[in-house]
Structure formats: structure tokens, C-alpha cells
Write a protein that holds these residues in place. Structure first.
Motif, PDB file in Angstrom:
ATOM      1  N   TYR A   4      -7.320 -19.578  -0.317  1.00  0.00           N
ATOM      2  CA  TYR A   4      -8.457 -18.922   0.323  1.00  0.00           C
ATOM      3  C   TYR A   4      -9.049 -19.856   1.375  1.00  0.00           C
ATOM      4  N   ALA A   5      -9.955 -19.334   2.175  1.00  0.00           N
ATOM      5  CA  ALA A   5     -10.625 -20.145   3.176  1.00  0.00           C
ATOM      6  C   ALA A   5     -11.452 -21.239   2.512  1.00  0.00           C
ATOM      7  N   GLY A   6     -11.626 -22.344   3.224  1.00  0.00           N
ATOM      8  CA  GLY A   6     -12.445 -23.423   2.700  1.00  0.00           C
ATOM      9  C   GLY A   6     -11.744 -24.295   1.682  1.00  0.00           C
ATOM     10  N   GLY A   7     -10.416 -24.173   1.590  1.00  0.00           N
ATOM     11  CA  GLY A   7      -9.662 -25.008   0.667  1.00  0.00           C
ATOM     12  C   GLY A   7      -9.670 -24.542  -0.774  1.00  0.00           C
ATOM     13  N   ARG A   8     -10.219 -23.365  -1.037  1.00  0.00           N
ATOM     14  CA  ARG A   8     -10.238 -22.856  -2.413  1.00  0.00           C
ATOM     15  C   ARG A   8      -8.904 -22.207  -2.761  1.00  0.00           C
ATOM     16  N   MET A   9      -8.535 -22.272  -4.031  1.00  0.00           N
ATOM     17  CA  MET A   9      -7.285 -21.689  -4.505  1.00  0.00           C
ATOM     18  C   MET A   9      -7.522 -20.987  -5.829  1.00  0.00           C
ATOM     19  N   ALA A  10      -6.641 -20.037  -6.123  1.00  0.00           N
ATOM     20  CA  ALA A  10      -6.723 -19.318  -7.397  1.00  0.00           C
ATOM     21  C   ALA A  10      -5.334 -19.228  -8.012  1.00  0.00           C
ATOM     22  N   GLU A  11      -5.260 -19.388  -9.326  1.00  0.00           N
ATOM     23  CA  GLU A  11      -4.022 -19.177 -10.061  1.00  0.00           C
ATOM     24  C   GLU A  11      -4.042 -17.753 -10.606  1.00  0.00           C
ATOM     25  N   LEU A  12      -3.034 -16.965 -10.226  1.00  0.00           N
ATOM     26  CA  LEU A  12      -3.010 -15.550 -10.577  1.00  0.00           C
ATOM     27  C   LEU A  12      -1.715 -15.197 -11.297  1.00  0.00           C
ATOM     28  N   GLY A  61       0.810  -1.212   0.000  1.00  0.00           N
ATOM     29  CA  GLY A  61       0.000   0.000   0.000  1.00  0.00           C
ATOM     30  C   GLY A  61       0.842   1.260   0.000  1.00  0.00           C
ATOM     31  N   LEU A  62       1.922   1.262   0.806  1.00  0.00           N
ATOM     32  CA  LEU A  62       2.803   2.434   0.864  1.00  0.00           C
ATOM     33  C   LEU A  62       3.547   2.644  -0.449  1.00  0.00           C
ATOM     34  N   LEU A  63       3.897   1.552  -1.115  1.00  0.00           N
ATOM     35  CA  LEU A  63       4.633   1.643  -2.375  1.00  0.00           C
ATOM     36  C   LEU A  63       3.710   1.775  -3.583  1.00  0.00           C
ATOM     37  N   GLU A  64       2.399   1.499  -3.360  1.00  0.00           N
ATOM     38  CA  GLU A  64       1.414   1.482  -4.438  1.00  0.00           C
ATOM     39  C   GLU A  64       1.784   0.422  -5.479  1.00  0.00           C
ATOM     40  N   TRP A  65       2.135  -0.751  -4.966  1.00  0.00           N
ATOM     41  CA  TRP A  65       2.474  -1.900  -5.811  1.00  0.00           C
ATOM     42  C   TRP A  65       1.365  -2.943  -5.699  1.00  0.00           C
ATOM     43  N   PRO A  66       1.236  -3.827  -6.693  1.00  0.00           N
ATOM     44  CA  PRO A  66       0.316  -4.966  -6.570  1.00  0.00           C
ATOM     45  C   PRO A  66       0.731  -5.857  -5.405  1.00  0.00           C
ATOM     46  N   HIS A  67      -0.225  -6.605  -4.866  1.00  0.00           N
ATOM     47  CA  HIS A  67       0.041  -7.404  -3.670  1.00  0.00           C
ATOM     48  C   HIS A  67      -0.831  -8.647  -3.653  1.00  0.00           C
ATOM     49  N   ALA A  68      -0.277  -9.732  -3.156  1.00  0.00           N
ATOM     50  CA  ALA A  68      -1.054 -10.945  -2.906  1.00  0.00           C
ATOM     51  C   ALA A  68      -0.440 -11.633  -1.694  1.00  0.00           C
ATOM     52  N   SER A  69      -1.289 -12.195  -0.835  1.00  0.00           N
ATOM     53  CA  SER A  69      -0.810 -12.891   0.358  1.00  0.00           C
ATOM     54  C   SER A  69      -1.381 -14.299   0.406  1.00  0.00           C
ATOM     55  N   VAL A  70      -0.858 -15.090   1.353  1.00  0.00           N
ATOM     56  CA  VAL A  70      -1.182 -16.518   1.479  1.00  0.00           C
ATOM     57  C   VAL A  70      -0.895 -17.188   0.127  1.00  0.00           C
ATOM     58  N   VAL A  71       0.344 -17.037  -0.294  1.00  0.00           N
ATOM     59  CA  VAL A  71       0.773 -17.394  -1.645  1.00  0.00           C
ATOM     60  C   VAL A  71       1.771 -18.552  -1.603  1.00  0.00           C
ATOM     61  N   ARG A  72       1.746 -19.357  -2.649  1.00  0.00           N
ATOM     62  CA  ARG A  72       2.771 -20.387  -2.855  1.00  0.00           C
ATOM     63  C   ARG A  72       2.972 -20.585  -4.360  1.00  0.00           C
ATOM     64  N   ASN A  73       3.970 -21.406  -4.698  1.00  0.00           N
ATOM     65  CA  ASN A  73       4.268 -21.714  -6.106  1.00  0.00           C
ATOM     66  C   ASN A  73       4.469 -20.464  -6.950  1.00  0.00           C
ATOM     67  N   VAL A  74       5.414 -19.636  -6.539  1.00  0.00           N
ATOM     68  CA  VAL A  74       5.720 -18.406  -7.273  1.00  0.00           C
ATOM     69  C   VAL A  74       6.683 -18.734  -8.423  1.00  0.00           C
ATOM     70  N   GLU A  75       6.319 -18.357  -9.631  1.00  0.00           N
ATOM     71  CA  GLU A  75       7.156 -18.611 -10.800  1.00  0.00           C
ATOM     72  C   GLU A  75       7.264 -17.339 -11.637  1.00  0.00           C
ATOM     73  N   TRP A  76       8.472 -17.095 -12.137  1.00  0.00           N
ATOM     74  CA  TRP A  76       8.721 -15.896 -12.935  1.00  0.00           C
ATOM     75  C   TRP A  76       8.432 -16.171 -14.413  1.00  0.00           C
ATOM     76  N   HIS A  77       7.638 -15.278 -15.033  1.00  0.00           N
ATOM     77  CA  HIS A  77       7.332 -15.357 -16.455  1.00  0.00           C
ATOM     78  C   HIS A  77       7.458 -13.949 -17.053  1.00  0.00           C
ATOM     79  N   PRO A  78       7.608 -13.858 -18.369  1.00  0.00           N
ATOM     80  CA  PRO A  78       7.753 -12.536 -18.998  1.00  0.00           C
ATOM     81  C   PRO A  78       6.590 -11.586 -18.717  1.00  0.00           C
ATOM     82  N   ASP A  79       5.381 -12.131 -18.515  1.00  0.00           N
ATOM     83  CA  ASP A  79       4.219 -11.265 -18.276  1.00  0.00           C
ATOM     84  C   ASP A  79       3.994 -10.966 -16.797  1.00  0.00           C
TER      85      ASP A  79
END
Length: 255
Positions: A160-168, A134-152
């Protein structure tokens, strides 16, 4: 790709917590260890570096005590640089103040991704990543795993709660709160850490203590026992009879 990993030392859970005469935690009498979630963030950064050899990993910590060993250990594991932010502050920093101090340093740098543990055991607040973003005005995501670097941008899985997950896909620069690395944090021997201490150096960067809103702690006290548990033994029939009797006594079960 340039990655910054934010690290924090927290009280060792094997220690007995004691209070001072003015009802505060006796922090100077405790042993401190790296936050386990920050260790996960460091491991994820090192895994990204292994996948992309042109990646550099920098670790940073606020000088809230004896953090040098934690930073040298990170270097021994494979980090490229270690930075210690120094100033007129102690261990009683709020997370708002911590985020503001880190933001001061980051505004003068050019990192692509900042990784930090999703939370720490000394407050379980889980807000550092969001506050910093928020202070840097950058995008943010928490409770994260499997971080991979791609050109985009960085591809990740957010839980998320309840065992749900999202690929972002998150554009960079970004701040991510790491829940777990793809592999368990690596181990380094004491001998290797000592070797690094002789060959590497920790950079010190001075930062000014910010003026931020904060919650004032009025009192800490140990919980007082209000009762005790009654053990009913291991015989199933006896336990069932006693449980039914208790429910009837509390008028929670009709006869």
C-alpha cells in the motif's frame, strides 16, 4: 494447481517515439519487448511451480503483433504451455477490450490463479487484473508479491502507499497483479529459445472482439519547451546566494 500468466509486448523504451500525420503514435515502427512486470509475474509462477511440482504454468498473449518470440521465451524459461489469442484486432486495444478478450478464453478453462503484471509502461494504467477479475467475478488483489500456494488459498503480501503492507489469504480462483517476484526474472539464451521453437508449439485460440465502452484518443503531440533550466554551478555559497535572491524576487522570502 494450474496457473495462467498473462503477457503483453510493449514498446522498447530505447526507441524514439514518432507520430503519424494524423497525430497518432507510429506503433508499427517500434521494437517491442515483454512487459517487465509480466516478466515478474512469470517468474513468480515458475517459483511456485518449483515449490509444488504438480503445478502447471500456461502463458497467454493477445496476437497484437509478433508475440511468438515472447511466448517461446516463456516456454524456454519453464512454462508448460503457450497460448495466443487471435482475432480481428490490433495494438490499439483498450484495457477493457483486452480484459474482455482474456475473459472469453478463461471462461472455457479451469485455472486456479491468473497472474499478470501490475501495470505496463505503455499506459501505466494498472487495471487489467481488476477488470479481468470483475468480468469473471473472481477475487482480486494487485501490487502483490510473495505469492505462495496453501490448501486454504494463496498467501500473499499486498503493498500500500506509505510503505504499509498486508498479509492476505485469497481464495481461488483468483486474479493477482504482480508487483515483483521473489527473485529476479531468470535469463535464457537465444540458443535455448531457438531449440524450444523447434520442439514446442504455440496454441492458437480464436476470440471475438467485444463491444466495450472506451475512451477515444483525439490527439497526441510532443511537449513544447516553455523555458530552460539555469545551472548555478557547484559552489555552495554561490548557489545559496542565488537561491535566496530568487526567493526574494518571487516574494517567497521576507528580507
Amino acid at each position: 494447481m494450474k496457473i495462467l500468466v498473462v503477457m503483453k509486448d510493449v514498446p522498447d523504451l530505447v526507441e524514439e517515439l514518432e507520430l503519424t500525420d494524423d497525430s497518432r503514435l507510429a506503433v508499427d515502427d517500434l521494437s517491442y519487448v515483454p512487459s517487465e512486470w509480466d516478466d515478474q509475474a512469470l517468474e513468480e509462477a515458475l517459483l511456485i511451480k518449483e515449490d509444488h511440482p504438480d503445478t502447471t504454468v500456461t502463458v497467454v498473449a493477445l496476437d497484437t503483433g509478433d508475440v511468438d518470440n515472447m511466448l517461446f521465451t516463456a516456454l524456454a524459461k519453464g512454462a508448460d504451455r503457450a497460448v495466443k489469442l487471435v482475432g480481428d484486432f490490433g495494438r490499439d486495444l483498450s484495457n477493457r477490450a483486452r480484459a474482455a478478450l482474456l475473459a472469453q478464453y478463461l471462461r472455457e478453462q479451469a485455472f486456479d490463479v491468473v497472474l499478470t503484471g501490475v501495470q505496463a509502461i505503455d499506459d501505466l494504467d494498472g487495471q487489467i487484473a481488476g477488470l479481468l477479475a470483475g468480468l469473471l467475478e473472481w477475487p482480486h488483489a494487485s501490487v502483490v508479491r510473495n505469492v505462495e500456494w496453501h490448501p486454504d488459498g494463496v498467501h500473499l503480501i499486498q503493498e500500500y502507499a506509505g510503505g504499509r503492507m498486508a498479509e492476505l489469504t485469497v481464495s481461488t480462483p483468483a486474479v493477482l497483479g504482480i508487483q515483483a517476484a521473489r527473485k529476479p526474472p531468470r535469463y535464457v539464451t537465444v540458443a535455448k529459445v531457438r531449440q524450444i521453437q523447434k520442439s514446442a508449439a504455440i496454441e492458437e485460440v480464436e476470440v471475438e472482439v467485444p463491444s466495450v465502452p472506451e475512451v477515444r484518443l483525439r490527439r497526441l503531440y510532443k511537449p513544447e519547451a516553455a523555458g530552460h533550466a539555469e545551472m548555478w554551478g557547484e559552489d555552495i555559497d554561490t548557489v545559496v546566494d542565488q537561491l535566496v535572491g530568487l526567493l526574494k524576487e518571487r516574494k517567497l522570502l521576507r528580507s
